[in-house]
Design a protein around this motif. Structure first.
Motif, PDB file in Angstrom:
ATOM      1  N   VAL A  94       0.848  -1.189   0.000  1.00 24.23           N
ATOM      2  CA  VAL A  94       0.000   0.000   0.000  1.00 24.23           C
ATOM      3  C   VAL A  94       0.886   1.243   0.000  1.00 24.23           C
ATOM      4  O   VAL A  94       1.628   1.480   0.956  1.00 24.23           O
ATOM      5  CB  VAL A  94      -0.933   0.024   1.220  1.00 24.23           C
ATOM      6  N   GLU A  95       0.803   2.017  -1.084  1.00 24.61           N
ATOM      7  CA  GLU A  95       1.597   3.227  -1.203  1.00 24.61           C
ATOM      8  C   GLU A  95       0.853   4.424  -0.602  1.00 24.61           C
ATOM      9  O   GLU A  95      -0.375   4.454  -0.561  1.00 24.61           O
ATOM     10  CB  GLU A  95       1.907   3.560  -2.670  1.00 24.61           C
ATOM     11  N   SER A  96       1.625   5.405  -0.173  1.00 23.61           N
ATOM     12  CA  SER A  96       1.071   6.671   0.301  1.00 23.61           C
ATOM     13  C   SER A  96       2.135   7.747   0.139  1.00 23.61           C
ATOM     14  O   SER A  96       3.304   7.442  -0.123  1.00 23.61           O
ATOM     15  CB  SER A  96       0.629   6.565   1.762  1.00 23.61           C
ATOM     16  N   LEU A 137       9.183  15.293  -1.898  1.00 25.12           N
ATOM     17  CA  LEU A 137       8.128  14.412  -1.382  1.00 25.12           C
ATOM     18  C   LEU A 137       8.786  13.130  -0.913  1.00 25.12           C
ATOM     19  O   LEU A 137       9.846  12.746  -1.412  1.00 25.12           O
ATOM     20  CB  LEU A 137       7.110  14.064  -2.466  1.00 25.12           C
ATOM     21  N   ARG A 138       8.119  12.449   0.009  1.00 25.02           N
ATOM     22  CA  ARG A 138       8.565  11.119   0.405  1.00 25.02           C
ATOM     23  C   ARG A 138       7.400  10.154   0.277  1.00 25.02           C
ATOM     24  O   ARG A 138       6.370  10.334   0.935  1.00 25.02           O
ATOM     25  CB  ARG A 138       9.112  11.079   1.828  1.00 25.02           C
ATOM     26  N   LEU A 139       7.589   9.164  -0.568  1.00 31.14           N
ATOM     27  CA  LEU A 139       6.588   8.113  -0.734  1.00 31.14           C
ATOM     28  C   LEU A 139       6.883   6.970   0.226  1.00 31.14           C
ATOM     29  O   LEU A 139       8.042   6.658   0.496  1.00 31.14           O
ATOM     30  CB  LEU A 139       6.590   7.584  -2.169  1.00 31.14           C
ATOM     31  N   SER A 140       5.819   6.345   0.694  1.00 33.65           N
ATOM     32  CA  SER A 140       5.941   5.180   1.562  1.00 33.65           C
ATOM     33  C   SER A 140       5.196   4.015   0.946  1.00 33.65           C
ATOM     34  O   SER A 140       4.187   4.206   0.268  1.00 33.65           O
ATOM     35  CB  SER A 140       5.350   5.468   2.949  1.00 33.65           C
ATOM     36  N   CYS A 141       5.690   2.825   1.216  1.00 40.13           N
ATOM     37  CA  CYS A 141       5.021   1.600   0.758  1.00 40.13           C
ATOM     38  C   CYS A 141       5.039   0.621   1.922  1.00 40.13           C
ATOM     39  O   CYS A 141       6.102   0.099   2.286  1.00 40.13           O
ATOM     40  CB  CYS A 141       5.731   1.027  -0.455  1.00 40.13           C
ATOM     41  N   ALA A 142       3.880   0.398   2.502  1.00 40.67           N
ATOM     42  CA  ALA A 142       3.753  -0.524   3.623  1.00 40.67           C
ATOM     43  C   ALA A 142       3.447  -1.918   3.102  1.00 40.67           C
ATOM     44  O   ALA A 142       2.517  -2.102   2.305  1.00 40.67           O
ATOM     45  CB  ALA A 142       2.648  -0.050   4.560  1.00 40.67           C
TER      46      ALA A 142
END
Length: 122
Positions: A5-7, A18-23
């Motif tokens: 799940v990206e955010s 920007l910083r993208l996260s992927c849980a």
């Protein structure tokens, strides 16, 4: 099975960050190489960055080298993409990917997230 799940996507001005996260959830996060790909309107999906299972090796597309940084947090089962000096041509949907092998520009990864939109205005 691995769920990703990206955010962190959004609208930013050129030169911004920007910083993208992927849980990741499901199978053992540390067993997988992780990567980021992107797809701009009317274009094919392209490789952005990858990090191996141990975090000891990273690989970047020439277009983002020196501006983007991929990292992973094993305690949080999360992989990040820090993006600096953003350009309008970085505008795309960014996808997180996971694979038990090595992620390269040619990899058809086993698992993909749903994507997060990044828009860079000029």
């Amino acid at each position: 099975q691995v769920q990703l799940v990206e955010s962190g996507g959004g609208l930013v001005q050129a030169g911004g960050s920007l910083r993208l996260s992927c849980a990741a959830s499901g199978r053992t996060f540390s067993s997988y190489a992780m990567g980021w790909f992107r797809q701009a309107p009317g274009k094919r999906r392209e490789f952005v960055a990858a990090i191996n299972w141990s975090g000891g090796s990273t690989y970047y597309a020439d277009s983002v080298k020196g501006r983007f940084t991929i990292s992973r947090d094993y305690a949080k089962n999360t992989v990040y993409l820090s993006m600096d000096s953003l350009k309008p041509e970085d505008t795309a949907v960014y996808y997180c990917a996971a694979d038990r092998g090595v992620i390269t520009p040619a990899t058809m990864a086993e698992y993909w997230g749903q994507g997060t939109q990044v828009t860079v205005s000029s």
